[in-house]
Design a protein around this motif. Structure first.
Motif, PDB file in Angstrom:
ATOM      1  N   GLU A 135       4.417  -2.342 -11.894  1.00  0.00           N
ATOM      2  CA  GLU A 135       5.141  -1.847 -10.723  1.00  0.00           C
ATOM      3  C   GLU A 135       4.391  -0.697 -10.060  1.00  0.00           C
ATOM      4  O   GLU A 135       4.300  -0.634  -8.832  1.00  0.00           O
ATOM      5  CB  GLU A 135       6.556  -1.413 -11.121  1.00  0.00           C
ATOM      6  CG  GLU A 135       7.459  -2.580 -11.518  1.00  0.00           C
ATOM      7  CD  GLU A 135       8.894  -2.123 -11.738  1.00  0.00           C
ATOM      8  OE1 GLU A 135       9.205  -0.954 -11.437  1.00  0.00           O
ATOM      9  OE2 GLU A 135       9.689  -2.955 -12.208  1.00  0.00           O
ATOM     10  N   LEU A 136       3.849   0.201 -10.869  1.00  0.00           N
ATOM     11  CA  LEU A 136       3.118   1.342 -10.322  1.00  0.00           C
ATOM     12  C   LEU A 136       1.869   0.890  -9.581  1.00  0.00           C
ATOM     13  O   LEU A 136       1.587   1.356  -8.473  1.00  0.00           O
ATOM     14  CB  LEU A 136       2.747   2.307 -11.449  1.00  0.00           C
ATOM     15  CG  LEU A 136       1.990   3.580 -11.029  1.00  0.00           C
ATOM     16  CD1 LEU A 136       2.866   4.428 -10.112  1.00  0.00           C
ATOM     17  CD2 LEU A 136       1.581   4.386 -12.264  1.00  0.00           C
ATOM     18  N   ARG A 137       1.113  -0.040 -10.173  1.00  0.00           N
ATOM     19  CA  ARG A 137      -0.108  -0.511  -9.540  1.00  0.00           C
ATOM     20  C   ARG A 137       0.180  -1.293  -8.262  1.00  0.00           C
ATOM     21  O   ARG A 137      -0.542  -1.183  -7.270  1.00  0.00           O
ATOM     22  CB  ARG A 137      -0.905  -1.393 -10.515  1.00  0.00           C
ATOM     23  CG  ARG A 137      -1.566  -0.655 -11.662  1.00  0.00           C
ATOM     24  CD  ARG A 137      -2.701   0.248 -11.185  1.00  0.00           C
ATOM     25  NE  ARG A 137      -3.685  -0.458 -10.382  1.00  0.00           N
ATOM     26  CZ  ARG A 137      -4.672  -1.222 -10.863  1.00  0.00           C
ATOM     27  NH1 ARG A 137      -4.806  -1.350 -12.175  1.00  0.00           N
ATOM     28  NH2 ARG A 137      -5.520  -1.825 -10.047  1.00  0.00           N
ATOM     29  N   ALA A 139       2.815  -0.891  -6.318  1.00  0.00           N
ATOM     30  CA  ALA A 139       3.261   0.078  -5.310  1.00  0.00           C
ATOM     31  C   ALA A 139       2.057   0.789  -4.698  1.00  0.00           C
ATOM     32  O   ALA A 139       2.003   1.031  -3.488  1.00  0.00           O
ATOM     33  CB  ALA A 139       4.210   1.092  -5.942  1.00  0.00           C
ATOM     34  N   ARG A 140       1.082   1.107  -5.538  1.00  0.00           N
ATOM     35  CA  ARG A 140      -0.139   1.745  -5.038  1.00  0.00           C
ATOM     36  C   ARG A 140      -0.874   0.823  -4.092  1.00  0.00           C
ATOM     37  O   ARG A 140      -1.439   1.258  -3.074  1.00  0.00           O
ATOM     38  CB  ARG A 140      -1.032   2.122  -6.223  1.00  0.00           C
ATOM     39  CG  ARG A 140      -2.414   2.635  -5.844  1.00  0.00           C
ATOM     40  CD  ARG A 140      -2.343   3.831  -4.934  1.00  0.00           C
ATOM     41  NE  ARG A 140      -3.667   4.284  -4.527  1.00  0.00           N
ATOM     42  CZ  ARG A 140      -3.912   4.934  -3.406  1.00  0.00           C
ATOM     43  NH1 ARG A 140      -2.920   5.219  -2.562  1.00  0.00           N
ATOM     44  NH2 ARG A 140      -5.145   5.332  -3.111  1.00  0.00           N
ATOM     45  N   THR A 142       0.382  -1.568  -2.081  1.00  0.00           N
ATOM     46  CA  THR A 142       1.035  -1.634  -0.774  1.00  0.00           C
ATOM     47  C   THR A 142       0.773  -0.366   0.040  1.00  0.00           C
ATOM     48  O   THR A 142       0.603  -0.424   1.263  1.00  0.00           O
ATOM     49  CB  THR A 142       2.549  -1.860  -0.926  1.00  0.00           C
ATOM     50  OG1 THR A 142       3.114  -0.822  -1.735  1.00  0.00           O
ATOM     51  CG2 THR A 142       2.844  -3.208  -1.562  1.00  0.00           C
ATOM     52  N   GLN A 143       0.731   0.781  -0.621  1.00  0.00           N
ATOM     53  CA  GLN A 143       0.415   2.032   0.082  1.00  0.00           C
ATOM     54  C   GLN A 143      -1.020   2.010   0.614  1.00  0.00           C
ATOM     55  O   GLN A 143      -1.280   2.441   1.743  1.00  0.00           O
ATOM     56  CB  GLN A 143       0.596   3.215  -0.862  1.00  0.00           C
ATOM     57  CG  GLN A 143       2.038   3.466  -1.287  1.00  0.00           C
ATOM     58  CD  GLN A 143       2.141   4.525  -2.372  1.00  0.00           C
ATOM     59  OE1 GLN A 143       1.147   5.089  -2.823  1.00  0.00           O
ATOM     60  NE2 GLN A 143       3.367   4.793  -2.821  1.00  0.00           N
ATOM     61  N   ARG A 195       7.307  -3.362   0.383  1.00  0.00           N
ATOM     62  CA  ARG A 195       7.264  -3.273  -1.071  1.00  0.00           C
ATOM     63  C   ARG A 195       6.760  -4.591  -1.650  1.00  0.00           C
ATOM     64  O   ARG A 195       6.985  -5.667  -1.086  1.00  0.00           O
ATOM     65  CB  ARG A 195       8.640  -2.956  -1.651  1.00  0.00           C
ATOM     66  CG  ARG A 195       9.688  -4.015  -1.384  1.00  0.00           C
ATOM     67  CD  ARG A 195      11.064  -3.618  -1.906  1.00  0.00           C
ATOM     68  NE  ARG A 195      12.059  -4.661  -1.648  1.00  0.00           N
ATOM     69  CZ  ARG A 195      12.254  -5.708  -2.438  1.00  0.00           C
ATOM     70  NH1 ARG A 195      11.539  -5.857  -3.538  1.00  0.00           N
ATOM     71  NH2 ARG A 195      13.174  -6.614  -2.139  1.00  0.00           N
ATOM     72  N   ALA A 196       6.065  -4.480  -2.757  1.00  0.00           N
ATOM     73  CA  ALA A 196       5.591  -5.672  -3.444  1.00  0.00           C
ATOM     74  C   ALA A 196       6.720  -6.262  -4.285  1.00  0.00           C
ATOM     75  O   ALA A 196       7.562  -5.530  -4.803  1.00  0.00           O
ATOM     76  CB  ALA A 196       4.406  -5.325  -4.342  1.00  0.00           C
TER      77      ALA A 196
END
Length: 226
Positions: A135-137, A139-140, A142-143, A195-196
């Motif tokens: 989830e963290l990767r 989210a990174r 998409t940013q 969001r992914a």
């Protein structure tokens, strides 16, 4: 003296024979290296330098086979890309956005990941990421893909991308085509949300045509921006 001549003659003949063989072998080696380079280049998208569909598929399968439940397969689709192509910068601006997206995906995936351009504004990736960091990767990612892109005239173009991903442990399969289909469906679930979306079992059952979500409008032309 005669004995010396008898010894040297076979050596000279052998040297000539070896040299005669070496010339065509060297020629074939050069040809083989050149052919290999041409084939490798043919597997790349000429605009972005990314792997084309076949090259990506081969490398992505290696990743899913090797890393199993720690593999992550994803589909990326640029949002409102037609507006960029139809805008003041035209196709040149669109091409710049595609190239920037390719660079960002490559940096995010790392040297051991696989990134390909499937066609138009559609990209794919396969990487090794453990369940705790997915989830963290994502989210990174998409940013990273949402950062404005500077085009040739110096103007900044706003961009955004929709991302869907799938992993073997959630779907219970390492089959790349099934993972990509689920990732494609998940991507459309989160279209334009910023969001992914990680695919669940429900995304694997979405009707498909030729392995892709039914009704998907994408393009399959590599090279210039669609």
């Amino acid at each position: 003296m005669a004995s010396t001549v008898r010894v040297q003659a076979p050596i000279g003949q052998r040297a000539l024979f070896i040299t005669t063989l070496a010339v065509p072998l060297t020629g074939w080696t050069v040809h083989a290296v050149s052919l290999h380079r041409k084939l490798s280049a043919a597997r790349r998208d000429p605009l972005t330098g990314l792997l084309g569909r076949d090259g990506f598929t081969a490398k992505a399968r290696q990743i899913t086979d090797r890393h199993g439940d720690h593999a992550l397969v994803g589909i990326v689709d640029l949002d409102h890309f037609k507006q960029i192509n139809d805008g003041p910068g035209g196709h040149a601006a669109g091409d710049r956005v595609l190239a920037a997206t390719a660079q960002r995906l490559t940096a995010w995936a790392g040297s051991r990941g696989a990134v390909g351009r499937l066609g138009g504004d559609e990209f794919a990736f396969a990487v090794r990421i453990g369940p705790a960091r997915r989830e963290l990767r994502l989210a990174r990612l998409t940013q990273l893909l949402a950062q404005p892109v500077q085009v040739d005239d110096g103007a900044l173009v706003d961009v955004a991308a929709s991302v869907g991903a799938a992993c073997p442990d959630v779907l219970g399969t390492r089959d790349l085509s099934l993972l990509q289909r689920a990732a494609d469906a998940a991507m459309y679930t989160g279209k334009h949300t910023g969001r992914a979306v990680l695919a669940g079992p429900q995304h694997a059952t979405v009707p498909s045509i030729n392995g892709r979500r039914a009704g998907r409008p994408g393009t399959h032309t590599l090279g210039r921006a669609a």
